[in-house]
Design a protein around this motif. Structure first.
Motif, PDB file in Angstrom:
ATOM      1  N   ALA A 112      26.613   3.025  36.538  1.00  0.00           N
ATOM      2  CA  ALA A 112      26.025   3.038  37.885  1.00  0.00           C
ATOM      3  C   ALA A 112      26.983   2.303  38.803  1.00  0.00           C
ATOM      4  N   PRO A 113      27.237   2.790  39.954  1.00  0.00           N
ATOM      5  CA  PRO A 113      26.533   3.886  40.617  1.00  0.00           C
ATOM      6  C   PRO A 113      27.151   5.269  40.393  1.00  0.00           C
ATOM      7  N   GLN A 114      28.288   5.376  39.726  1.00  0.00           N
ATOM      8  CA  GLN A 114      29.011   6.649  39.600  1.00  0.00           C
ATOM      9  C   GLN A 114      28.139   7.769  39.027  1.00  0.00           C
ATOM     10  N   ASP A 115      27.402   7.483  37.962  1.00  0.00           N
ATOM     11  CA  ASP A 115      26.616   8.515  37.280  1.00  0.00           C
ATOM     12  C   ASP A 115      25.171   8.572  37.760  1.00  0.00           C
ATOM     13  N   GLY A 116      24.786   7.670  38.642  1.00  0.00           N
ATOM     14  CA  GLY A 116      23.423   7.639  39.147  1.00  0.00           C
ATOM     15  C   GLY A 116      22.926   6.218  39.270  1.00  0.00           C
ATOM     16  N   GLN A 117      21.757   6.091  39.851  1.00  0.00           N
ATOM     17  CA  GLN A 117      21.141   4.777  40.060  1.00  0.00           C
ATOM     18  C   GLN A 117      19.788   4.654  39.383  1.00  0.00           C
ATOM     19  N   ALA A 118      19.200   5.773  38.977  1.00  0.00           N
ATOM     20  CA  ALA A 118      17.878   5.731  38.345  1.00  0.00           C
ATOM     21  C   ALA A 118      18.029   5.386  36.866  1.00  0.00           C
ATOM     22  N   PRO A 119      17.247   4.426  36.381  1.00  0.00           N
ATOM     23  CA  PRO A 119      17.359   4.032  34.971  1.00  0.00           C
ATOM     24  C   PRO A 119      17.239   5.204  33.998  1.00  0.00           C
ATOM     25  N   GLU A 120      16.272   6.083  34.243  1.00  0.00           N
ATOM     26  CA  GLU A 120      16.062   7.189  33.304  1.00  0.00           C
ATOM     27  C   GLU A 120      17.226   8.175  33.321  1.00  0.00           C
ATOM     28  N   VAL A 121      17.874   8.356  34.458  1.00  0.00           N
ATOM     29  CA  VAL A 121      19.038   9.254  34.550  1.00  0.00           C
ATOM     30  C   VAL A 121      20.206   8.664  33.761  1.00  0.00           C
ATOM     31  N   LEU A 122      20.451   7.386  33.944  1.00  0.00           N
ATOM     32  CA  LEU A 122      21.552   6.739  33.227  1.00  0.00           C
ATOM     33  C   LEU A 122      21.323   6.767  31.721  1.00  0.00           C
ATOM     34  N   TRP A 123      20.108   6.449  31.302  1.00  0.00           N
ATOM     35  CA  TRP A 123      19.818   6.410  29.869  1.00  0.00           C
ATOM     36  C   TRP A 123      19.935   7.809  29.274  1.00  0.00           C
ATOM     37  N   GLN A 124      19.431   8.818  29.968  1.00  0.00           N
ATOM     38  CA  GLN A 124      19.509  10.184  29.463  1.00  0.00           C
ATOM     39  C   GLN A 124      20.963  10.635  29.339  1.00  0.00           C
ATOM     40  N   LEU A 125      21.774  10.344  30.343  1.00  0.00           N
ATOM     41  CA  LEU A 125      23.187  10.730  30.294  1.00  0.00           C
ATOM     42  C   LEU A 125      23.915  10.012  29.162  1.00  0.00           C
ATOM     43  N   ALA A 126      23.686   8.718  29.023  1.00  0.00           N
ATOM     44  CA  ALA A 126      24.312   7.967  27.934  1.00  0.00           C
ATOM     45  C   ALA A 126      23.878   8.525  26.579  1.00  0.00           C
ATOM     46  N   ASP A 127      22.599   8.867  26.456  1.00  0.00           N
ATOM     47  CA  ASP A 127      22.065   9.424  25.217  1.00  0.00           C
ATOM     48  C   ASP A 127      22.701  10.785  24.916  1.00  0.00           C
ATOM     49  N   GLU A 128      22.827  11.648  25.937  1.00  0.00           N
ATOM     50  CA  GLU A 128      23.461  12.949  25.735  1.00  0.00           C
ATOM     51  C   GLU A 128      24.906  12.794  25.278  1.00  0.00           C
ATOM     52  N   ARG A 129      25.622  11.884  25.898  1.00  0.00           N
ATOM     53  CA  ARG A 129      27.016  11.645  25.507  1.00  0.00           C
ATOM     54  C   ARG A 129      27.098  11.083  24.093  1.00  0.00           C
ATOM     55  N   MET A 130      26.141  10.253  23.722  1.00  0.00           N
ATOM     56  CA  MET A 130      26.117   9.694  22.371  1.00  0.00           C
ATOM     57  C   MET A 130      25.898  10.806  21.347  1.00  0.00           C
ATOM     58  N   TYR A 131      24.967  11.710  21.608  1.00  0.00           N
ATOM     59  CA  TYR A 131      24.709  12.792  20.660  1.00  0.00           C
ATOM     60  C   TYR A 131      25.902  13.742  20.549  1.00  0.00           C
ATOM     61  N   ARG A 132      26.610  13.963  21.651  1.00  0.00           N
ATOM     62  CA  ARG A 132      27.847  14.771  21.575  1.00  0.00           C
ATOM     63  C   ARG A 132      28.878  14.075  20.692  1.00  0.00           C
ATOM     64  N   GLU A 133      29.002  12.765  20.861  1.00  0.00           N
ATOM     65  CA  GLU A 133      29.946  11.996  20.033  1.00  0.00           C
ATOM     66  C   GLU A 133      29.522  12.034  18.568  1.00  0.00           C
ATOM     67  N   LYS A 134      28.239  11.910  18.301  1.00  0.00           N
ATOM     68  CA  LYS A 134      27.724  11.952  16.934  1.00  0.00           C
ATOM     69  C   LYS A 134      28.055  13.300  16.288  1.00  0.00           C
ATOM     70  N   ALA A 135      27.862  14.394  17.029  1.00  0.00           N
ATOM     71  CA  ALA A 135      28.183  15.727  16.504  1.00  0.00           C
ATOM     72  C   ALA A 135      29.680  15.871  16.265  1.00  0.00           C
ATOM     73  N   ARG A 136      30.495  15.320  17.161  1.00  0.00           N
ATOM     74  CA  ARG A 136      31.947  15.388  17.006  1.00  0.00           C
ATOM     75  C   ARG A 136      32.408  14.623  15.765  1.00  0.00           C
ATOM     76  N   ARG A 137      31.786  13.470  15.512  1.00  0.00           N
ATOM     77  CA  ARG A 137      32.192  12.632  14.372  1.00  0.00           C
ATOM     78  C   ARG A 137      31.660  13.141  13.046  1.00  0.00           C
ATOM     79  N   ARG A 138      30.585  13.886  13.053  1.00  0.00           N
ATOM     80  CA  ARG A 138      29.911  14.297  11.819  1.00  0.00           C
ATOM     81  C   ARG A 138      30.827  15.011  10.825  1.00  0.00           C
ATOM     82  N   PRO A 139      31.667  15.975  11.253  1.00  0.00           N
ATOM     83  CA  PRO A 139      32.514  16.662  10.258  1.00  0.00           C
ATOM     84  C   PRO A 139      33.426  15.714   9.492  1.00  0.00           C
ATOM     85  N   GLY A 140      33.828  14.614  10.100  1.00  0.00           N
ATOM     86  CA  GLY A 140      34.733  13.683   9.448  1.00  0.00           C
ATOM     87  C   GLY A 140      34.035  12.650   8.559  1.00  0.00           C
ATOM     88  N   ARG A 141      32.718  12.660   8.561  1.00  0.00           N
ATOM     89  CA  ARG A 141      31.975  11.657   7.797  1.00  0.00           C
ATOM     90  C   ARG A 141      31.723  12.136   6.387  1.00  0.00           C
TER      91      ARG A 141
END
Length: 141
Positions: A112-141
């Protein structure tokens, strides 16, 4: 169990931090907890969660916060201008020496403020990015 703030504390602190200025929210999900629970038992899985909490709490600067928001999900609040996200792979490498070889963490962030100011927007975006990272890392695990 972990000594970190819970989801309610996180949500309250996030609102307060947003009112004060820029911040980065980091959402983390523990990789390997199911394997630890299945192979070593749930008591050892609890030890892993406590170890993750210790690593996260030790890696945030004073004035920032680490929280366990549920299950194997954690969040960091890093106040101030967006900067470097802590090196989680290096931090989690220490846990391997404690017998948690398959464990690690996937993380995503939103600022914040780049990605938004609303708590739920920031948390949702961070969560989406985390799940993308988790999927990217999964083949190597």
């Amino acid at each position: 169990m972990t000594g970190l703030g819970n989801r309610r504390a996180f949500e309250s602190d996030l609102r307060e931090a947003l009112a004060r200025g820029p911040l980065t929210l980091v959402a983390l999900d523990v990789d390997g907890l199911k394997e630890v629970n299945d192979m070593l038992g749930h008591a050892r899985g609890d030890d892993l969660l406590r170890g993750v909490a210790r690593v996260l709490a030790g890696g945030v600067p004073p004035g920032d916060g680490a929280y366990r928001v549920g299950g194997d999900e954690f969040c960091l609040l890093l106040r101030g201008a967006p900067g470097q996200i802590p090196d989680l792979d290096a931090a989690f490498a220490a846990l391997a020496g404690e017998g948690f070889g398959p464990a690690g963490a996937s993380a995503g962030w939103a600022s914040a403020p780049q990605d938004g100011q609303a708590p739920e927007v920031l948390w949702q975006l961070a969560d989406e990015r985390m799940y993308r990272e988790k999927a990217r890392r999964r083949p190597g695990r």
